[in-house]
Design a protein around this motif. Structure first.
Motif, PDB file in Angstrom:
ATOM      1  N   ILE A  36     -15.491 -60.235  14.032  1.00 55.75           N
ATOM      2  CA  ILE A  36     -15.561 -61.677  13.827  1.00 55.75           C
ATOM      3  C   ILE A  36     -14.222 -62.223  14.307  1.00 55.75           C
ATOM      4  O   ILE A  36     -13.178 -61.943  13.713  1.00 55.75           O
ATOM      5  N   MET A  37     -14.229 -62.976  15.387  1.00 59.34           N
ATOM      6  CA  MET A  37     -12.998 -63.382  16.068  1.00 59.34           C
ATOM      7  C   MET A  37     -12.847 -64.896  16.094  1.00 59.34           C
ATOM      8  O   MET A  37     -13.798 -65.628  16.376  1.00 59.34           O
ATOM      9  N   VAL A  87     -15.571 -63.235   6.116  1.00 59.98           N
ATOM     10  CA  VAL A  87     -16.364 -62.300   5.310  1.00 59.98           C
ATOM     11  C   VAL A  87     -17.786 -62.828   5.129  1.00 59.98           C
ATOM     12  O   VAL A  87     -18.758 -62.066   5.183  1.00 59.98           O
ATOM     13  N   ASN A  88     -17.915 -64.127   4.945  1.00 57.12           N
ATOM     14  CA  ASN A  88     -19.231 -64.742   4.816  1.00 57.12           C
ATOM     15  C   ASN A  88     -20.067 -64.505   6.071  1.00 57.12           C
ATOM     16  O   ASN A  88     -21.268 -64.207   5.997  1.00 57.12           O
ATOM     17  N   SER A  98     -19.385 -51.710   6.296  1.00 61.78           N
ATOM     18  CA  SER A  98     -17.996 -51.661   5.835  1.00 61.78           C
ATOM     19  C   SER A  98     -17.148 -52.675   6.579  1.00 61.78           C
ATOM     20  O   SER A  98     -17.542 -53.199   7.625  1.00 61.78           O
ATOM     21  N   ILE A  99     -15.993 -52.929   5.994  1.00 61.73           N
ATOM     22  CA  ILE A  99     -14.968 -53.741   6.640  1.00 61.73           C
ATOM     23  C   ILE A  99     -13.661 -52.976   6.500  1.00 61.73           C
ATOM     24  O   ILE A  99     -13.407 -52.353   5.475  1.00 61.73           O
ATOM     25  N   LYS A 181     -11.503 -60.497  -2.305  1.00 63.19           N
ATOM     26  CA  LYS A 181     -11.938 -61.569  -3.206  1.00 63.19           C
ATOM     27  C   LYS A 181     -13.221 -62.225  -2.686  1.00 63.19           C
ATOM     28  O   LYS A 181     -14.138 -62.528  -3.456  1.00 63.19           O
ATOM     29  N   SER A 182     -13.293 -62.421  -1.377  1.00 62.91           N
ATOM     30  CA  SER A 182     -14.488 -63.038  -0.783  1.00 62.91           C
ATOM     31  C   SER A 182     -15.702 -62.134  -0.930  1.00 62.91           C
ATOM     32  O   SER A 182     -16.813 -62.613  -1.214  1.00 62.91           O
TER      33      SER A 182
END
Length: 422
Positions: A36-37, A87-88, A98-99, A181-182
């Motif tokens: 995600i950029m 994150v959304n 995963s992230i 947190k997100s």
């Protein structure tokens, strides 16, 4: 298929990013990767060196499988808003396992423990925080003190107060905490991982080895205007892509190139500056007065900066004015529970497989050809977000294409299709 999510700016993609990509795939066992950029304007409130399609192409040539644009309204804001939007977006794809993010701390358990306290705010933690605030202590210090007291009482981490402060005040740790947190706020099934940053720090301005910060690379390009200075710190696909763009008269972009345009907007909108996001507490008056005596963007930023407002905060505020991001529009989207679209910028064959998985598992609108966006303009959140993406591209391209005006056909989002790297 084991899909890894990355949150990036790649401004530009350098050796440290390549290390992060390879190490992230290794520790997560990922077979596919989605980045995600940020688009043409970035989290620090400044334009990207090169346009979003060029940077996405660099990413795929260096091993990322699919690059999706982070909507502009999230990309240019504080760590909390930036992280939530990114994150959304990953969570809305409904197929990410995963992230993995870089951090100074390097221990996911430590960051997760802190994040859970900050999200859940146990009653005792809230009481401690209230006590420190009532004592007249500023919020960041009060929060860290309350956090340390709570952690110590329940023996949640073996950590000193100084170590906790280092974690809370380090750039990549701050983003990492916000990512976790997100995930918690969205009740996401995506599993977080982190790897320790190596060599240069996030804000380091000097090139001292083959791995350095993007800040150092941008500084070198601005001061020397010579790609050879950075040949050892970026992978060959990055170097060749940048070389091709520069040889085609697309120069690297820096925020001072927008000073005249920004100044005109400030003067034109003097009476409505306080409607723009992050323009609060009378700072609009300081901005308006300072623009008359500033000969450069740096002059303006330094004139408005204060103990209360950091330079980065000022840069983001001015960028919101430049792009016309209003408080009203930000309030429409900043807490949305699902991202309404995924804008594809570049992909390879593995990326095609991910897109198929997204279509199978998610209801998110995948935008390949931008001319088709009208199909969901009746959705208010979709319309608000996409409108700022178009506006930011137009603002960026007015300067970016100044040496190639014959190539500027109009709103370029409608003319450029995602880049397929074979």
């Amino acid at each position: 298929m084991n899909i890894l999510g990355l949150i990036v700016e790649y401004n530009p993609f350098h050796n440290g990013h390549l290390y992060h990509l390879l190490k992230s795939k290794e520790i997560t066992g990922a077979t596919h990767t989605v980045a995600i950029m940020s688009g043409n304007f970035l989290q620090r409130g400044e334009p990207a060196l090169f346009d979003k399609y060029t940077r996405a192409e660099m990413a795929v040539k260096n091993g990322v499988d699919l690059v999706i644009e982070l909507p502009t309204m999230f990309a240019c804001q504080s760590a909390e808003i930036f992280s939530y939007g990114a994150v959304n977006t990953l969570n809305s794809l409904n197929c990410i396992n995963s992230i993995c993010f870089g951090s100074e701390e390097g221990n996911i358990d430590t960051l997760s423990t802190i994040s859970k306290i900050l999200v859940n705010e146990p009653e005792e933690f809230r009481s401690l925080l209230k006590k420190y605030l009532n004592d007249g202590i500023l919020f960041p210090t009060a929060r860290s003190s309350a956090l340390f007291d709570y952690i110590s009482k329940y023996n949640l981490l073996d950590i000193s107060k100084e170590e906790l402060l280092d974690i809370l005040n380090s750039s990549n740790n701050i983003l990492g905490l916000e990512y976790i947190k997100s995930l918690l706020k969205l009740d996401s099934n995506i599993k977080p991982y982190t790897i320790a940053r190596i060599s240069a720090s996030y804000n380091s301005e000097n090139i001292t080895s083959n791995i350095c910060s993007a800040t150092a690379i941008r500084r070198s390009l601005k001061e020397n205007n010579n790609l050879s200075q950075i040949s050892d710190v970026v992978p060959s696909p990055t170097y060749s892509t940048m070389k091709n763009k520069i040889s085609s008269n697309f120069s690297p972009m820096f925020d001072d190139k927008y000073f005249d345009l920004l100044s005109s907007i400030i003067l034109r909108d003097a009476n409505i500056l306080d409607t723009y996001f992050d323009v609060n507490e009378g700072i609009e008056n300081k901005i308006y007065q300072s623009v008359f005596t500033s000969n450069s963007l740096n002059d303006l930023q330094q004139a408005v900066k204060s103990k209360r407002y950091t330079l980065t905060k000022i840069k983001r505020t001015l960028n919101n004015i430049l792009l016309g991001i209003t408080k009203e529009d930000m309030n429409k989207v900043k807490n949305i529970q699902a991202m309404p679209y995924a804008r594809v910028l570049a992909f390879n064959d593995n990326g095609r497989e991910i897109i198929k998985a997204i279509k199978t598992n998610s209801e998110i609108n995948i935008i390949n050809k931008f001319a088709n966006v009208a199909f969901n303009m009746n959705n208010n959140e979709f319309k608000t977000l996409i409108s700022y993406d178009i506006k930011s591209s137009n603002m960026y391209n007015m300067i970016y294409y100044r040496n190639n005006r014959d190539l500027l056909k109009g709103p370029m989002d409608y003319f450029i299709t995602p880049i397929y790297v074979r």
